[in-house]
Write a protein that holds these residues in place. Structure first.
Motif, PDB file in Angstrom:
ATOM      1  N   GLY A 183      12.555  20.569  22.133  1.00 29.31           N
ATOM      2  CA  GLY A 183      12.453  19.170  21.739  1.00 29.31           C
ATOM      3  C   GLY A 183      11.034  18.710  21.460  1.00 29.31           C
ATOM      4  N   GLU A 184      10.102  19.102  22.304  1.00 27.40           N
ATOM      5  CA  GLU A 184       8.751  18.561  22.165  1.00 27.40           C
ATOM      6  C   GLU A 184       7.973  19.229  21.046  1.00 27.40           C
ATOM      7  OE1 GLU A 184       7.885  15.749  23.493  1.00 27.40           O
ATOM      8  OE2 GLU A 184       9.894  15.769  24.331  1.00 27.40           O
ATOM      9  N   ARG A 185       8.079  20.533  20.899  1.00 26.72           N
ATOM     10  CA  ARG A 185       7.372  21.202  19.802  1.00 26.72           C
ATOM     11  C   ARG A 185       8.007  20.841  18.462  1.00 26.72           C
ATOM     12  NH1 ARG A 185       3.558  25.046  20.517  1.00 26.72           N
ATOM     13  NH2 ARG A 185       4.055  25.902  18.485  1.00 26.72           N
ATOM     14  N   GLY A 186       9.327  20.678  18.476  1.00 24.77           N
ATOM     15  CA  GLY A 186      10.001  20.235  17.260  1.00 24.77           C
ATOM     16  C   GLY A 186      11.094  21.179  16.829  1.00 24.77           C
ATOM     17  N   TYR A 187      11.909  20.676  15.964  1.00 23.86           N
ATOM     18  CA  TYR A 187      13.120  21.403  15.552  1.00 23.86           C
ATOM     19  C   TYR A 187      13.603  20.825  14.238  1.00 23.86           C
ATOM     20  CZ  TYR A 187      15.116  17.245  17.745  1.00 23.86           C
ATOM     21  OH  TYR A 187      15.398  15.953  18.082  1.00 23.86           O
ATOM     22  N   ARG A 188      14.591  21.488  13.657  1.00 26.02           N
ATOM     23  CA  ARG A 188      15.178  21.012  12.408  1.00 26.02           C
ATOM     24  C   ARG A 188      16.685  20.916  12.573  1.00 26.02           C
ATOM     25  NH1 ARG A 188      12.907  23.604   7.078  1.00 26.02           N
ATOM     26  NH2 ARG A 188      11.195  22.246   7.721  1.00 26.02           N
ATOM     27  N   VAL A 189      17.254  19.859  12.005  1.00 22.63           N
ATOM     28  CA  VAL A 189      18.696  19.623  11.998  1.00 22.63           C
ATOM     29  C   VAL A 189      19.152  19.668  10.541  1.00 22.63           C
ATOM     30  CG1 VAL A 189      20.393  17.770  12.287  1.00 22.63           C
ATOM     31  CG2 VAL A 189      18.826  18.326  14.153  1.00 22.63           C
ATOM     32  N   VAL A 190      20.193  20.443  10.284  1.00 22.97           N
ATOM     33  CA  VAL A 190      20.648  20.652   8.902  1.00 22.97           C
ATOM     34  C   VAL A 190      22.162  20.527   8.837  1.00 22.97           C
ATOM     35  CG1 VAL A 190      20.795  22.343   7.019  1.00 22.97           C
ATOM     36  CG2 VAL A 190      18.722  22.238   8.430  1.00 22.97           C
ATOM     37  N   PHE A 191      22.638  19.813   7.815  1.00 24.93           N
ATOM     38  CA  PHE A 191      24.059  19.822   7.465  1.00 24.93           C
ATOM     39  C   PHE A 191      24.176  20.428   6.067  1.00 24.93           C
ATOM     40  CE2 PHE A 191      24.062  16.117  10.361  1.00 24.93           C
ATOM     41  CZ  PHE A 191      25.218  16.296  11.093  1.00 24.93           C
ATOM     42  N   ASN A 192      24.470  21.699   5.960  1.00 22.89           N
ATOM     43  CA  ASN A 192      24.756  22.265   4.642  1.00 22.89           C
ATOM     44  C   ASN A 192      26.098  21.704   4.175  1.00 22.89           C
ATOM     45  OD1 ASN A 192      22.437  23.855   4.724  1.00 22.89           O
ATOM     46  ND2 ASN A 192      23.501  25.540   5.727  1.00 22.89           N
ATOM     47  N   THR A 193      26.127  21.201   2.947  1.00 19.71           N
ATOM     48  CA  THR A 193      27.344  20.541   2.462  1.00 19.71           C
ATOM     49  C   THR A 193      27.725  21.043   1.084  1.00 19.71           C
ATOM     50  OG1 THR A 193      26.760  18.578   3.755  1.00 19.71           O
ATOM     51  CG2 THR A 193      28.420  18.287   2.030  1.00 19.71           C
ATOM     52  N   ASN A 194      28.888  21.667   1.038  1.00 22.08           N
ATOM     53  CA  ASN A 194      29.474  22.186  -0.205  1.00 22.08           C
ATOM     54  C   ASN A 194      28.603  23.287  -0.824  1.00 22.08           C
ATOM     55  OD1 ASN A 194      31.862  20.852   0.023  1.00 22.08           O
ATOM     56  ND2 ASN A 194      31.456  19.304  -1.531  1.00 22.08           N
ATOM     57  N   PRO A 195      29.040  23.884  -1.914  1.00 27.26           N
ATOM     58  CA  PRO A 195      28.371  25.107  -2.405  1.00 27.26           C
ATOM     59  C   PRO A 195      26.876  24.950  -2.677  1.00 27.26           C
ATOM     60  CG  PRO A 195      30.532  24.937  -3.383  1.00 27.26           C
ATOM     61  CD  PRO A 195      30.313  23.649  -2.619  1.00 27.26           C
ATOM     62  N   HIS A 198      34.115  23.685   8.205  1.00 28.63           N
ATOM     63  CA  HIS A 198      34.364  22.822   9.373  1.00 28.63           C
ATOM     64  C   HIS A 198      32.999  22.217   9.660  1.00 28.63           C
ATOM     65  CE1 HIS A 198      36.272  22.224  13.611  1.00 28.63           C
ATOM     66  NE2 HIS A 198      35.077  21.658  13.652  1.00 28.63           N
ATOM     67  N   LEU A 199      32.913  20.903   9.617  1.00 30.52           N
ATOM     68  CA  LEU A 199      31.631  20.200   9.786  1.00 30.52           C
ATOM     69  C   LEU A 199      30.822  20.803  10.925  1.00 30.52           C
ATOM     70  CD1 LEU A 199      29.834  17.706   9.112  1.00 30.52           C
ATOM     71  CD2 LEU A 199      31.152  16.460  10.845  1.00 30.52           C
ATOM     72  N   HIS A 200      29.572  21.122  10.632  1.00 33.37           N
ATOM     73  CA  HIS A 200      28.687  21.655  11.674  1.00 33.37           C
ATOM     74  C   HIS A 200      27.257  21.263  11.384  1.00 33.37           C
ATOM     75  CE1 HIS A 200      29.147  24.722   8.522  1.00 33.37           C
ATOM     76  NE2 HIS A 200      27.886  25.045   8.753  1.00 33.37           N
ATOM     77  N   LEU A 201      26.535  21.106  12.451  1.00 37.78           N
ATOM     78  CA  LEU A 201      25.110  20.781  12.414  1.00 37.78           C
ATOM     79  C   LEU A 201      24.360  22.025  12.884  1.00 37.78           C
ATOM     80  CD1 LEU A 201      23.612  17.629  14.139  1.00 37.78           C
ATOM     81  CD2 LEU A 201      22.770  19.907  14.674  1.00 37.78           C
ATOM     82  N   HIS A 202      23.380  22.463  12.082  1.00 36.17           N
ATOM     83  CA  HIS A 202      22.496  23.548  12.527  1.00 36.17           C
ATOM     84  C   HIS A 202      21.327  22.919  13.295  1.00 36.17           C
ATOM     85  CE1 HIS A 202      23.953  26.849   9.746  1.00 36.17           C
ATOM     86  NE2 HIS A 202      24.408  25.800   9.075  1.00 36.17           N
ATOM     87  N   LEU A 203      21.052  23.427  14.479  1.00 37.82           N
ATOM     88  CA  LEU A 203      19.870  23.037  15.262  1.00 37.82           C
ATOM     89  C   LEU A 203      18.971  24.263  15.361  1.00 37.82           C
ATOM     90  CD1 LEU A 203      18.302  21.080  17.132  1.00 37.82           C
ATOM     91  CD2 LEU A 203      19.732  21.923  19.014  1.00 37.82           C
ATOM     92  N   LEU A 204      17.818  24.175  14.683  1.00 36.89           N
ATOM     93  CA  LEU A 204      16.915  25.324  14.554  1.00 36.89           C
ATOM     94  C   LEU A 204      15.576  24.992  15.190  1.00 36.89           C
ATOM     95  CD1 LEU A 204      17.935  25.436  10.907  1.00 36.89           C
ATOM     96  CD2 LEU A 204      18.024  27.567  12.182  1.00 36.89           C
ATOM     97  N   GLY A 205      15.043  25.924  15.958  1.00 37.53           N
ATOM     98  CA  GLY A 205      13.735  25.709  16.550  1.00 37.53           C
ATOM     99  C   GLY A 205      13.190  26.991  17.153  1.00 37.53           C
ATOM    100  N   GLY A 206      12.037  26.844  17.772  1.00 38.51           N
ATOM    101  CA  GLY A 206      11.393  27.992  18.394  1.00 38.51           C
ATOM    102  C   GLY A 206      10.367  28.667  17.510  1.00 38.51           C
ATOM    103  N   ARG A 207      10.174  28.154  16.313  1.00 42.57           N
ATOM    104  CA  ARG A 207       9.109  28.609  15.410  1.00 42.57           C
ATOM    105  C   ARG A 207       8.800  27.467  14.455  1.00 42.57           C
ATOM    106  NH1 ARG A 207      11.201  29.197  10.343  1.00 42.57           N
ATOM    107  NH2 ARG A 207      13.319  29.979  10.081  1.00 42.57           N
ATOM    108  N   PRO A 208       7.613  27.493  13.832  1.00 37.73           N
ATOM    109  CA  PRO A 208       7.330  26.463  12.831  1.00 37.73           C
ATOM    110  C   PRO A 208       8.248  26.644  11.617  1.00 37.73           C
ATOM    111  CG  PRO A 208       5.312  27.552  13.543  1.00 37.73           C
ATOM    112  CD  PRO A 208       6.453  28.374  14.064  1.00 37.73           C
ATOM    113  N   MET A 209       8.769  25.544  11.115  1.00 38.21           N
ATOM    114  CA  MET A 209       9.616  25.558   9.924  1.00 38.21           C
ATOM    115  C   MET A 209       8.752  25.345   8.682  1.00 38.21           C
ATOM    116  SD  MET A 209      12.672  25.965  11.095  1.00 38.21           S
ATOM    117  CE  MET A 209      12.971  26.257  12.843  1.00 38.21           C
TER     118      MET A 209
END
Ligand code: AMP
Ligand code: ZN
Length: 112
Positions: free
Chosen positions: A76-88, A96-107
């Motif tokens: 949380g403190e270093r930061g993260y990315r939230v992504v909703f890939n939608t359609n092709p 099925h609706l899903h949120l990607h929560l990505l972190g642990g490295r610089p994006m």
């Protein structure tokens, strides 16, 4: 939906590395992680994509769930990315609706 892999994960019918769940959402590790922390958060009931989600309150709760999960998993403190890939064009492969929560490295930006 009977043929939906994420519905089956939510129902416990196929295995997944589940990290958190409550009555509305399940979070589990992406099987093909793109970052040291790569979690997927889904609603337990089937919604195909962001386009089909008509429940704004549920979307807000999903975001808050992901924010809390980021804190709980230590990104949380270093930061993260939230992504909703939608359609092709958005790169969505599981409908099925899903949120990607990505972190642990610089994006990087822009995304590919
Ligand atoms: P998207 O491309 O946005 O639809 O994302 C679908 C994600 O689900 C991909 O990152 C896949 O690696 C992931 N995925 C597919 N099947 C599984 C599974 N059985 N368990 C965990 N993650 C999965
Ligand atoms: Zn589903």
């Amino acid at each position: 939906m009977s043929d939906c892999v994420f519905c089956k994960i939510a129902a416990g019918e196929i295995p997944a590395a589940i990290v958190k769940r409550d009555g509305r959402f399940v979070a589990f590790r992406d099987i093909n992680p793109q970052a040291p922390t790569h979690l997927l958060v889904i609603p337990t009931h089937h919604v195909a994509s962001l386009n089909q989600s008509k429940d704004a309150a549920l979307l807000g709760e999903l975001l808050a769930f992901a924010r809390d999960l980021a804190q709980e998993t230590g990104i949380g403190e270093r930061g993260y990315r939230v992504v909703f890939n939608t359609n092709p064009d958005g790169g969505q492969t599981v409908f099925h609706l899903h949120l990607h929560l990505l972190g642990g490295r610089p994006m990087t930006w822009p995304p590919g």
